[in-house]
Design an enzyme around this catalytic site. Structure first.
Site, PDB file in Angstrom:
ATOM      1  N   CYS A 124      35.984  48.501  41.507  1.00 57.72           N
ATOM      2  CA  CYS A 124      36.147  49.949  41.434  1.00 57.72           C
ATOM      3  C   CYS A 124      37.419  50.210  40.637  1.00 57.72           C
ATOM      4  CB  CYS A 124      36.280  50.491  42.856  1.00 57.72           C
ATOM      5  SG  CYS A 124      36.681  52.236  42.950  1.00 57.72           S
ATOM      6  N   CYS A 145      34.416  53.395  34.907  1.00 57.21           N
ATOM      7  CA  CYS A 145      34.050  53.517  36.323  1.00 57.21           C
ATOM      8  C   CYS A 145      32.830  52.636  36.525  1.00 57.21           C
ATOM      9  CB  CYS A 145      33.737  54.971  36.658  1.00 57.21           C
ATOM     10  SG  CYS A 145      32.911  55.200  38.258  1.00 57.21           S
TER      11      CYS A 145
END
Ligand code: DGL
Length: 273
Positions: A74, A185
């Site tokens: 992440c 992302c």
């Protein structure tokens, strides 16, 4: 017999599974334990303190389940928590995400590249650092995509609304001449076909998952942790609804058993079954 020590992988939701898929390719025999914090997605709108607290609790739970290394799959959590996690768990090697500005700068001929990321990543230190280190006169257009990770987490990978949102963010970058676009992302590779439909073939879309998997292989070797002793099993946990999570690993070619529920306790710790 106790299971072989595993590699913990976590994200705010399903996005990190794109990184898990690259790790599975690179390390077919390792035991993988994946945690998606779907109860708290999106991380991108949260404060660094909150994201750090979640990341510490998740790491504690993964280590208690027998993880020998942890991948923060992440960008948002890597930016907020990688350094403090390394200090707090000095015996655990961590691999984090870093926006792939370097390969974008190496690729560009137009001198303009784009980054799509969450608000927290766009405003965070880690992206500013890589731009400072690698951009060298190349213009880096940073575009926050509020709501996109949440939409993807809800399973919306191809709707007219998602395409309209993406067009709204990407078309102005195309007008400014980007020829490389970084997916900053880990949820975004799940809408890569949609993104490529908008950019067309002249723009290189860059997903750093393979590079992260290669880095993990290197780190395990350096730390003497590359035992190759596992049987390639993968266990998935989510703090959201296991039934909803269930379809995504298969979509990415990952085989995992029944997805199990991880529960956040009132004291802020995470219980994994
Ligand atoms: N997949 C995540 C990232 O790489 C987090 C998205 C979010 O929860 O906002 O940034």
């Amino acid at each position: 017999m106790a299971p072989a020590p595993g590699i913990g992988i976590f994200d705010s939701g399903i996005g990190g599974l794109t990184v898990a898929a690259a790790i599975r390719q690179a390390l077919p025999r390792e035991r993988l334990l994946y945690f998606g914090d779907n109860a708290h997605v999106p991380y991108g709108d949260r404060t660094a303190e909150e994201i750090l607290a979640f990341s510490v609790a998740i790491t504690e739970a993964l280590v208690a389940k027998g993880c020998k290394a942890v991948v923060i799959a992440c960008n948002t959590a890597s930016s907020a928590a990688l350094k403090p996690l390394r200090q707090r768990f000095p015996h655990i090697p961590f691999v984090g995400m870093e926006p792939a500005v370097k390969p974008a700068v190496e690729h560009t001929r137009s001198g303009v590249v784009g980054v799509l990321a969450t608000k927290a990543t766009v405003e965070g230190r880690s992206l500013a650092d890589v731009v400072e280190r690698f951009a060298h006169g190349v213009e880096v257009i940073r575009q926050a995509c509020p709501g996109l990770a949440q939409r993807i987490d809800n399973g919306d990978l191809d709707s007219v609304e998602t395409e309209a949102l993406l067009r709204n963010w990407i078309e102005p970058m195309l007008e400014r001449g980007i020829d490389a676009l970084v997916l900053g992302c880990t949820h975004y590779p799940l809408v890569r076909p949609l993104i490529e439909r908008i950019t067309g073939p002249a723009v290189r879309v860059i997903d750093p998952s393979d590079a992260v998997a290669r880095r993990l292989v290197q780190v395990l070797a350096e730390d003497g942790l590359a035992t190759g002793a596992g049987n390639g099993a993968m266990e998935c946990f989510t703090s959201g609804e296991p039934e909803r999570f269930h379809a995504v690993p298969a979509l990415l070619g990952l085989q995992c058993g029944t997805v199990r529920k991880g529960v956040w306790l009132p004291d802020g710790s995470l219980a994994l079954p």
